[in-house]
Design an enzyme around this catalytic site. Structure first.
Site, PDB file in Angstrom:
ATOM      1  N   ASP A  62      -2.701  -9.465 -56.780  1.00 41.60           N
ATOM      2  CA  ASP A  62      -3.031  -7.674 -55.748  1.00 41.60           C
ATOM      3  C   ASP A  62      -2.557  -8.603 -54.654  1.00 41.60           C
ATOM      4  OD1 ASP A  62      -3.657  -5.275 -58.062  1.00 41.60           O
ATOM      5  OD2 ASP A  62      -5.087  -7.331 -59.120  1.00 41.60           O
ATOM      6  N   GLU A 107      -4.161   3.834 -65.111  1.00 40.83           N
ATOM      7  CA  GLU A 107      -4.453   2.274 -65.828  1.00 40.83           C
ATOM      8  C   GLU A 107      -6.004   2.236 -64.875  1.00 40.83           C
ATOM      9  OE1 GLU A 107      -0.086   1.131 -65.974  1.00 40.83           O
ATOM     10  OE2 GLU A 107      -1.667   0.921 -63.559  1.00 40.83           O
TER      11      GLU A 107
END
Ligand code: PLP
Lengths: 291, 418
Positions: A68, A57
């Site tokens: 995040d 990824e």
């Protein structure tokens, strides 16, 4: 599978089919592209593959990574200092493909950079470069129908997130649009925030299994080889992100050292997962003999 | 204000309202034309659904409305008056300028209209913890205020750069019992505070209610915040008819995220004779690139849960913004404004820091009303616009807040220290 998922096989679907046949769990590392600088990324990707990655990824840096935690936020900021753009990330994948025609690559990021490049143009460039899947963090199942057909047309698997807050009806809705694998977010929080509760995991994955045949990867809280093994016990893939990005952050002035650290960290997880996979196979074999 | 109040007394509904493009917005998925919607991480979808359901139920509940109206009257001080700024009008040399006095609200700005509504919803949903983002600190102060009154835990996220610019408001929030958490990521301003609030919400969805301070964010926020702020337009529409016997010819409001502006505009959308102007922060001038005017100079994109006009570069990265007023220093804008711009129902213009500061001083000196620096942008444009109109015409300006919080910034701009 339905009309919106890629009709043809791609590296991602093939890889998961092989792994399933072999009774193995996928190890899926995440890195933010361009961190700590653009030229390091392709080398890091090869390092990950050598250490046992089945799928990579690759994070597309964004100024406002709202899902995040601080570790990946900082990685985005480092990459953006060098102006790492979505086009640059696609070019990195093309360079990776010069030496690795096998390992599937999933781009992971936020919708705005894709929207700005233009969905069709993005899909076309990504396919040409050798990208296999796309995970758009802030693209909800409600908005996905406007996006997924363009990805599917370029044979890009739309990898989708399912969270602990996702109810059964939404799980169905999400799986209808999803391809490649399902990414189960193991806890309520941002990336890198907590450790996952492996005891609860099997029960949480159960309704997803009922809704889809797609493989299920679990991420957001995998920090140790033990975590990785525990996830491998119930899921089809283990996603590791912040721990790896943290290794890069710890060796900003020495890419060689960062590479060894990545290799060591991921390698330990690979070993733990393999042990788990073998003991499961042994267990299944025994059960088979008893039956 | 009651629900039975006819929102459009001069329009005969039987005469047939045109099927306006804004009439059915947002759609069920929160879209205003191509804008709005929900672009969030999956973890937030369930809490957003929960919120949308709770809000829809509250809207149908007369008890909720009665309690909201009572608080608006007794705690906020509504209705706020409209005021004919005669000397400012004379000076501009054209149309009559009227102020809708949102500066007279408790806590000094329109922000509290929305905070009361959302906090009541939080209580109704059984949430015990409130979070908010703030730029100028006005929304943070309003949130801390209602949290104090309702006995809710309150955490306000604020960019460390803004905390420096708005130190008094930080102290005020702390006095009210709120925790102010500095945000060090990105540009350390409003957009980063919003990122951090969203991150906190993802981690604490079970007990936490996120009070967004403007008409941005994922659905249902833009429509919900608009509904809570629309009291501004409903009151002033009635007040203008009472005082001057006719509707204003133009509306003017500053646009950061766009909540005070949509609150004024919304009840007038069907009044086709009324021109609508939203004023963005022009900073050092649009051509300088240092501004916060996405409707004037941005392009469509996706940020903070919705599609709207954004200040972004060619790679889709969000650009840093600049404005003398922290409350307008935001790279996006509410999706309904994006839509009103595209369909031509509202016009969006910009005013520079210098023009806003000049209007701030003029309004203060000749009207005895100290506007917030955000509001001063609207004042500057109203002066410019009035000069092009006749004395029989009128402009209704949303005086969205008072400038007490801005003494430091104004002094700094004048090269003085307090
Ligand atoms: C007095 C005042 N007016 C306007 C604004 C801008 O916000 P909005 O565009 O949502 O009204 C602010 C924001 O802090 C404010 O304090």
């Amino acid at each position: 599978m339905n009309a919106s998922t890629p009709s043809a096989d791609n590296r991602l679907t093939q890889r998961f089919a092989q792994l399933r046949k072999a009774g193995r769990t996928a190890l899926i590392p995440y890195l933010t592209a361009g961190d700590p600088y653009p030229d390091a990324t392709v080398d890091f990707m090869h390092t990950l593959v050598a250490a046992g990655a089945d799928v990579i990824e690759l994070g597309v840096p964004f100024t406002d990574p709202m899902a995040d935690g601080p570790v990946i936020q900082a990685a985005c900021e480092r990459a953006l200092v060098h102006g790492t753009s979505l086009r640059d990330v696609i070019t990195m994948v093309a360079r990776f493909r010069e030496d690795d025609a096998e390992t599937p690559v999933v781009l992971m990021g936020y919708y705005n950079p894709i929207d700005r490049l233009g969905l069709e143009s993005f899909a076309d460039k990504a396919q040409t470069a050798g990208v296999d899947g796309v995970l758009i963090v802030d693209l909800t199942a409600e908005e996905a129908p406007e996006v997924v057909p363009s990805l599917a047309a370029a044979n890009l698997s739309p990898v989708c997130l399912i969270a602990p807050t996702t109810g059964e009806a939404r799980i169905k809705l999400i799986c209808e649009n999803a391809g490649g694998y399902i990414y189960y977010v193991s806890f309520k929080g941002v990336t890198g925030a907590a450790s996952l509760d492996t005891d609860a995991l099997a029960g949480q994955i159960e309704p997803i299994r009922r809704a889809t045949d797609l493989p299920i990867g679990v991420g957001f809280g995998v920090r140790t080889p033990d975590n990785a093994a525990a996830v491998a016990d119930v899921a089809d893939g283990v996603v590791v992100g912040s721990v790896l990005v943290g290794q890069i952050a710890a060796h900003l002035n020495d890419v060689g050292a960062a590479q060894s650290a990545l290799s060591k960290t991921l390698g330990a997880m690979r070993a733990a997962i393999d042990t788990q996979d073998s003991s499961r196979k042994a267990g299944q074999k025994q059960e088979g003999e008893h039956a | 204000m009651s629900t039975t109040e006819n929102m459009n007394p001069t329009i005969d509904p039987a005469a047939g309202l045109k099927a306006h493009a804004w009439r059915d917005t947002p759609d069920v998925r929160g879209h205003f034309g191509p804008y709005g919607g929900r672009f969030v991480a999956e973890t937030l979808m369930a809490p957003l659904d929960e919120l949308a359901t709770a809000y829809a139920e509250a809207q149908q509940d007369p008890a909720f409305k009665a309690k909201l109206d009572a608080d608006m009257a007794d705690f906020v001080g509504r209705p706020t008056p409209i005021y004919h700024a005669e000397r400012l009008s004379k000076k501009a040399g054209g149309a009559q300028i009227w102020f809708k006095r949102e500066d007279l609200n408790h806590t000094g700005a329109h922000k509290i209209n929305n905070c009361i509504g959302q906090a009541m919803l939080a209580v109704r949903m059984g949430k015990t913890r409130i979070i908010a983002e703030t730029g100028a600190g006005q929304h943070g102060v309003a949130t801390a205020t209602v949290a104090a009154r309702l006995g809710l835990t309150c955490v306000v996220f604020m960019g460390s750069e803004d905390m420096r610019r708005q130190a008094t408001n930080v102290y005020r929030m702390r006095l009210l019992g709120a925790e102010v958490r500095p945000v060090e990521s990105g540009s350390k301003t409003l957009k980063d505070a919003m990122n951090e609030a969203l991150r906190d919400w993802v981690a604490n969805v079970d007990n936490t209610f996120y009070i967004i301070g403007t008409v941005a964010g994922p659905a249902p926020y833009p429509a919900m915040v608009r509904d809570f702020q629309a009291v501004i337009g409903r009151e002033s529409r009635r007040q203008m008819l009472e005082r001057s016997g006719k509707l204003p010819d133009a509306l003017v409001a500053c646009v950061g995220g766009g909540s005070n502006a949509i609150g004024l505009f919304y009840p007038f959308l069907d009044d086709e004779s009324v021109k609508i102007y939203g004023v963005e922060a022009g900073g050092d001038g649009i051509e300088s690139g240092r501004h916060a005017a996405p409707l004037s100079a941005g392009v469509s994109g996706v940020l903070h849960g919705n599609r709207t006009y954004l200040m972004q570069d060619d790679n889709g990265q969000i650009m840093g913004t600049h404005s003398v007023s922290a409350g307008l220093d935001y790279p996006g804008v509410g999706p309904e404004h994006a839509w009103l711009k595209d369909i031509g129902r509202a016009e969006y213009v910009s005013v520079t820091d210098q023009e806003a500061l000049a209007a701030f001083h003029e309004c203060t000196r000749i009207e005895g009303v100290i506007p917030a620096l955000e509001t001063a942008h609207a004042v500057a444009y109203a002066q410019r616009l009035a000069a092009t109109m006749s004395p029989e015409q009128s402009i209704l300006l949303n005086l969205s807040g008072r400038g007490d919080k801005d003494m430091g910034s104004v002094a700094e701009a004048a090269g003085e220290t307090l």
